[in-house]
Design a protein around this motif. Sequence first.
Motif, mmCIF file in Angstrom:
data_model
loop_
_atom_site.group_PDB
_atom_site.id
_atom_site.type_symbol
_atom_site.label_atom_id
_atom_site.label_comp_id
_atom_site.label_asym_id
_atom_site.label_seq_id
_atom_site.Cartn_x
_atom_site.Cartn_y
_atom_site.Cartn_z
ATOM 1 N N ALA A 35 28.112 42.894 44.815
ATOM 2 C CA ALA A 35 29.008 43.445 45.319
ATOM 3 C C ALA A 35 29.135 44.602 44.296
ATOM 4 C CB ALA A 35 30.333 42.965 46.044
ATOM 5 N N LYS A 36 29.204 44.087 42.463
ATOM 6 C CA LYS A 36 28.678 45.048 42.323
ATOM 7 C C LYS A 36 27.955 45.701 41.447
ATOM 8 C CE LYS A 36 30.057 46.118 37.948
ATOM 9 N NZ LYS A 36 31.434 46.503 37.396
ATOM 10 N N MET A 37 27.095 46.451 42.812
ATOM 11 C CA MET A 37 25.343 47.219 42.076
ATOM 12 C C MET A 37 26.536 47.323 43.297
ATOM 13 S SD MET A 37 22.329 44.858 42.067
ATOM 14 C CE MET A 37 22.373 43.349 43.135
ATOM 15 N N LYS A 38 26.675 47.577 44.488
ATOM 16 C CA LYS A 38 27.601 48.512 46.041
ATOM 17 C C LYS A 38 28.442 48.812 45.263
ATOM 18 C CE LYS A 38 25.723 46.635 50.319
ATOM 19 N NZ LYS A 38 25.557 46.041 51.302
ATOM 20 N N GLY A 39 29.026 49.004 43.714
ATOM 21 C CA GLY A 39 29.517 49.568 43.285
ATOM 22 C C GLY A 39 31.322 49.215 43.854
ATOM 23 N N ALA A 40 31.854 47.802 43.862
ATOM 24 C CA ALA A 40 32.863 47.578 44.306
ATOM 25 C C ALA A 40 33.739 46.824 42.438
ATOM 26 C CB ALA A 40 33.017 45.581 44.848
ATOM 27 N N GLU A 41 35.297 47.421 42.594
ATOM 28 C CA GLU A 41 35.743 47.039 41.479
ATOM 29 C C GLU A 41 36.312 45.725 41.751
ATOM 30 O OE1 GLU A 41 37.162 51.350 40.727
ATOM 31 O OE2 GLU A 41 37.341 51.131 42.742
ATOM 32 N N ILE A 42 36.757 45.394 43.073
ATOM 33 C CA ILE A 42 37.688 44.207 43.002
ATOM 34 C C ILE A 42 35.991 43.654 44.515
ATOM 35 C CG2 ILE A 42 39.691 45.272 44.657
ATOM 36 C CD1 ILE A 42 40.907 43.643 43.851
ATOM 37 N N VAL A 43 36.665 42.239 44.631
ATOM 38 C CA VAL A 43 36.063 41.311 45.667
ATOM 39 C C VAL A 43 36.494 40.623 45.426
ATOM 40 C CG1 VAL A 43 34.768 40.301 44.404
ATOM 41 C CG2 VAL A 43 33.357 41.084 45.980
ATOM 42 N N SER A 44 36.034 39.934 47.131
ATOM 43 C CA SER A 44 36.943 38.765 47.332
ATOM 44 C C SER A 44 36.238 38.278 48.718
ATOM 45 C CB SER A 44 37.993 38.950 48.507
ATOM 46 O OG SER A 44 39.194 38.175 49.026
ATOM 47 N N LEU A 45 36.121 36.859 48.402
ATOM 48 C CA LEU A 45 35.373 35.417 49.031
ATOM 49 C C LEU A 45 36.796 34.867 50.567
ATOM 50 C CD1 LEU A 45 34.621 33.633 45.603
ATOM 51 C CD2 LEU A 45 32.943 35.037 47.339
ATOM 52 N N PRO A 46 35.866 34.560 50.893
ATOM 53 C CA PRO A 46 37.328 34.542 51.977
ATOM 54 C C PRO A 46 37.631 33.062 51.797
ATOM 55 C CG PRO A 46 34.791 33.429 52.653
ATOM 56 C CD PRO A 46 34.499 34.268 50.963
ATOM 57 N N GLU A 47 38.278 32.522 52.799
ATOM 58 C CA GLU A 47 38.971 31.117 52.733
ATOM 59 C C GLU A 47 38.476 29.841 52.855
ATOM 60 O OE1 GLU A 47 41.933 30.385 56.237
ATOM 61 O OE2 GLU A 47 42.757 29.286 54.739
ATOM 62 N N CYS A 48 38.690 29.108 52.036
ATOM 63 C CA CYS A 48 37.070 27.983 51.905
ATOM 64 C C CYS A 48 36.571 27.427 51.762
ATOM 65 C CB CYS A 48 37.703 27.164 52.894
ATOM 66 S SG CYS A 48 39.650 25.382 52.769
ATOM 67 N N PHE A 49 36.113 29.146 50.452
ATOM 68 C CA PHE A 49 34.586 29.616 49.934
ATOM 69 C C PHE A 49 33.572 28.257 49.718
ATOM 70 C CE2 PHE A 49 33.160 30.075 46.291
ATOM 71 C CZ PHE A 49 34.900 30.398 45.166
ATOM 72 N N ASN A 50 34.024 27.057 49.203
ATOM 73 C CA ASN A 50 33.526 26.538 49.062
ATOM 74 C C ASN A 50 33.079 24.986 48.918
ATOM 75 O OD1 ASN A 50 35.979 25.325 47.611
ATOM 76 N ND2 ASN A 50 34.908 24.876 45.653
ATOM 77 N N SER A 51 33.226 25.205 50.649
ATOM 78 C CA SER A 51 34.158 23.872 50.982
ATOM 79 C C SER A 51 33.916 24.004 52.180
ATOM 80 C CB SER A 51 35.501 23.033 50.839
ATOM 81 O OG SER A 51 35.972 22.831 51.942
ATOM 82 N N LEU A 52 33.960 23.132 53.350
ATOM 83 C CA LEU A 52 34.163 22.661 55.150
ATOM 84 C C LEU A 52 35.409 23.002 54.773
ATOM 85 C CD1 LEU A 52 31.603 19.793 56.145
ATOM 86 C CD2 LEU A 52 31.269 22.447 56.268
#
Length: 279
Positions: A35-52
């Motif tokens: 995302a940084k390489m695509k020029g994003a200044e802010i980025v968001s992950l989804p709900e429960c991204f590390n867990s089922l």
Amino acid sequence: MNQLARTLRIGCIQLKVCANKTENVARALNKIREAKMKGAEIVSLPECFNSLYGTSYFPEYAEPIPGETTNLLSQIAKELEIIVIGGTIPERDGDKLFNTATVWGKSGELLAKYRKMHLFDIDIPNEITFKESDSLTAGNELAIIDVKDFKIGLGICYDIRFEELAKLYRKQGCNMLVYPGAFNMKTGPLHWELLARSRANDNQLFTALISPARDVNASYVAYGHSCVIDPWGKVLYMAESDEELFVVDLELDVSDKVRSNIPIFSQRRVDVYDTIENK
Ligand SMILES: NC(=O)CC(=O)C(=O)O
């Protein structure tokens, strides 16, 4: 007016999530780099991204904040000088568990922490029954971050159904709402886009909904379709259901324009509503 401060490139990561927490986090960090390489200044992950996603999984995956997952989010935010909305993780605080979003600033500092306020307790017989309150406790606080001229309020998934929360954020000056969320195959097709566009239109602000990618073999099948909506209610981008990283450019002028063209916030007949309600 600093025009540059009125634009923002957001990266949305519709992440593939599996049972292995270490793999999920590593994958998320790689996507943040992209995302940084695509020029994003802010980025968001989804709900429960590390867990089922499931009430029986939350106790197993839960960790304190700060903790192993959020330390890595803080580090990557600092290394890449990017603002990271860390989707959500199951958080352990004493003997309580929460569904919690964190936001990390460019120096790796914690900018905000938001605990899902409306727990996802629904029962649609023979379709889907889910009771987050079996293992989670609800949060009671708003969380707002300032990024350039954007004032961003946080909600999580089921929270988007409650227009009162969105309106509270608007009243606090927000011009964008971000909801990491994981709707399902019953409610997603009918409600996901409808709610995203409704909250944007009601409050004349940007909304971004960030879902995990769909995994048809999971016990809870996420709908996907992460999206960004503008303050007119127009869909700026909507993903399909597979893993995807996309960036969207936001311009605050759009919000100012719709608010001045259709000034519903100064036209409310609160006097009448209150009189009728209190009769
Ligand atoms: N998973 C949620 O919190 C909400 C959801 O799936 C829905 O509201 O539908």
